[in-house]
Design a protein around this motif. Structure first.
Motif, PDB file in Angstrom:
ATOM      1  N   LYS A  56       0.789  -1.788   0.443  1.00 30.95           N
ATOM      2  CA  LYS A  56      -0.241  -0.068  -0.336  1.00 30.95           C
ATOM      3  C   LYS A  56       1.200   0.874  -0.037  1.00 30.95           C
ATOM      4  CE  LYS A  56      -3.407   1.148   2.306  1.00 30.95           C
ATOM      5  NZ  LYS A  56      -4.469   1.072   2.392  1.00 30.95           N
ATOM      6  N   ARG A  58       2.206   2.156   2.533  1.00 29.26           N
ATOM      7  CA  ARG A  58       1.231   2.442   3.758  1.00 29.26           C
ATOM      8  C   ARG A  58       2.592   2.964   4.963  1.00 29.26           C
ATOM      9  NH1 ARG A  58      -4.269   2.024   5.666  1.00 29.26           N
ATOM     10  NH2 ARG A  58      -4.295   1.955   8.072  1.00 29.26           N
ATOM     11  N   SER A 143      -7.591  -0.818   3.722  1.00 33.37           N
ATOM     12  CA  SER A 143      -8.846  -0.706   2.314  1.00 33.37           C
ATOM     13  C   SER A 143      -7.278  -0.816   1.245  1.00 33.37           C
ATOM     14  CB  SER A 143      -9.410   0.475   2.556  1.00 33.37           C
ATOM     15  OG  SER A 143      -8.209   2.191   3.152  1.00 33.37           O
ATOM     16  N   ASN A 145      -6.210  -0.219  -1.377  1.00 30.33           N
ATOM     17  CA  ASN A 145      -6.548   1.216  -1.680  1.00 30.33           C
ATOM     18  C   ASN A 145      -4.559   1.451  -1.440  1.00 30.33           C
ATOM     19  OD1 ASN A 145      -7.788   2.324   0.563  1.00 30.33           O
ATOM     20  ND2 ASN A 145      -6.079   3.775   0.042  1.00 30.33           N
ATOM     21  N   HIS A 229      -6.534  12.618   2.815  1.00 29.80           N
ATOM     22  CA  HIS A 229      -7.191  10.988   2.841  1.00 29.80           C
ATOM     23  C   HIS A 229      -7.219  10.616   1.449  1.00 29.80           C
ATOM     24  CE1 HIS A 229      -6.345   7.224   5.920  1.00 29.80           C
ATOM     25  NE2 HIS A 229      -6.820   6.826   5.044  1.00 29.80           N
TER      26      HIS A 229
HETATM   27 MG    MG Z   1      -7.961   2.864   4.337  1.00 32.20          MG
END
Ligand code: MG
Ligand code: AMP
Length: 326
Positions: A56, A58, A143, A145, A229
């Motif tokens: 991700k 992330r 999620s 994405n 976001h």
């Molecule tokens: Mg998310």
């Protein structure tokens, strides 16, 4: 990270079995839930969880949500399960409510971003539950994405963001809710709402038997909810209904402008315009897909009509404000 071939397949029983085998081997699988699509890994495997962050892009301090096949599996991942947590789980699981509780030793720090608490829910989508059941243990999933982008509400959205980074995407159709779960800290007497969802604070309070509290002043918000976001690559501008109805949005008629709206827009619409019929729940369901469509249509400035900041609208406005933050 080296590219993998991504297959997008309908979530048939045999595809679910294959997905479970991939998870068991430590690989990632994207799967549908009733809220948004998730990017799953074995929850008890720190190395698999780290792959989620990498795929991700992330930050590793933004924790994942642990997904259970059945509410009765909760003690595997959470301890000190409060009466409040029991009441909320009984009322809403399977469903779009995530509970924050103290974690058990089995949940690796990689899943919780180093916290002593774990976020956990039991999703309502049959394919999600079948997948977790076939694996036989909880699945950690944020999620599906790329970090910072709108959450995916179709399998095609997932492929666009994570193609080449995940071997398998299970297609279970468009998500029924369309926004991420409500997150409630259930460690105390009162539910503390860390992130609004389509399950409204009023509904949560009714089941809890006590009012919902906002996070204490000075308390950190849910990690990952601070920043810009849920944002497409175009600029998002919030448009109050009255201005939409008057057609009074400066720039909305210029090239590269787009509009997502519920109210009637007078006169010629921008080249990209999506009108969503129905109430706030329908708007919630359609919002992320509309943001992604606008981006795909080459929109540079997207005007998005706001909704009243209550009930389901509270979650819609939470996501919209973040998408519009610059
Ligand atoms: Mg998310
Ligand atoms: P996502 O499913 O992509 O929305 O990501 C999961 C979200 O769950 C994170 O961004 C956090 O906001 C929230 N979350 C996960 N674990 C915790 C936790 N231990 N405490 C509070 N919030 C959490």
């Amino acid at each position: 990270m080296s590219a993998v071939r991504t297959r997008l397949v309908r979530a048939t029983p045999s595809a679910v079995r294959e997905a479970a085998a991939l998870l068991r081997a430590g690989a990632l699988v994207a799967f549908p839930t009733e809220t948004v699509y998730g990017l799953g890994a074995r929850a008890f495997d720190a190395a698999a969880a780290r792959r989620v962050y990498r795929a991700k892009g992330r930050p590793c301090d933004n924790p994942l949500i642990v997904h259970l096949a059945d509410p009765s599996d909760l003690p595997q991942v959470a301890r000190r399960i409060t009466p409040l947590a029991r009441r909320l789980a009984a009322a809403f699981w399977p469903g779009p409510l995530t509970l924050v509780l103290e974690k058990t030793a089995r949940v690796p720090a990689a899943v919780t971003g180093g916290r002593r608490t774990v976020a956990v829910r039991c999703p309502a989508h049959p394919a999600a539950r079948a997948l977790i059941r076939a694996l036989g243990e909880p699945v950690a999933a944020p999620s599906a994405n790329r970090s910072g982008r709108p959450s995916p509400t179709t399998a095609a959205h997932v492929r666009r963001d994570l193609g080449g980074r995940v071997p398998l995407i299970l297609d279970g159709g468009p998500c029924r809710r369309g926004l991420e779960s409500a997150i409630v800290d259930a460690r105390g007497i009162r539910p503390v709402l860390l992130r609004p969802g389509t399950l409204t604070p009023e509904t949560i309070a009714r089941a809890a038997g006590v009012p919902v509290a906002a996070p204490g002043r000075g308390a950190p918000p849910a990690p990952g909810t601070r920043h810009r976001h849920y944002a497409p690559s175009c600029r998002v501008v919030l448009a109050p209904p009255a201005e939409v109805r008057r057609g009074a949005l400066p720039g909305a008629r210029t090239r590269g402008a787009g509009l997502v709206h519920r109210s009637r827009w007078p006169g010629r619409r921008p080249a990209f315009a999506r009108r969503v019929a129905g109430g706030p729940a329908a708007y919630a369901r359609a919002l992320f897909a509309a943001l992604r469509e606008a981006e795909g249509a080459g929109v540079r400035v997207l005007f998005v009509e706001t909704v009243p900041d209550r009930g389901v609208g509270r979650a819609v406005m939470d996501r919209l404000r973040r998408a519009a933050a610059r």
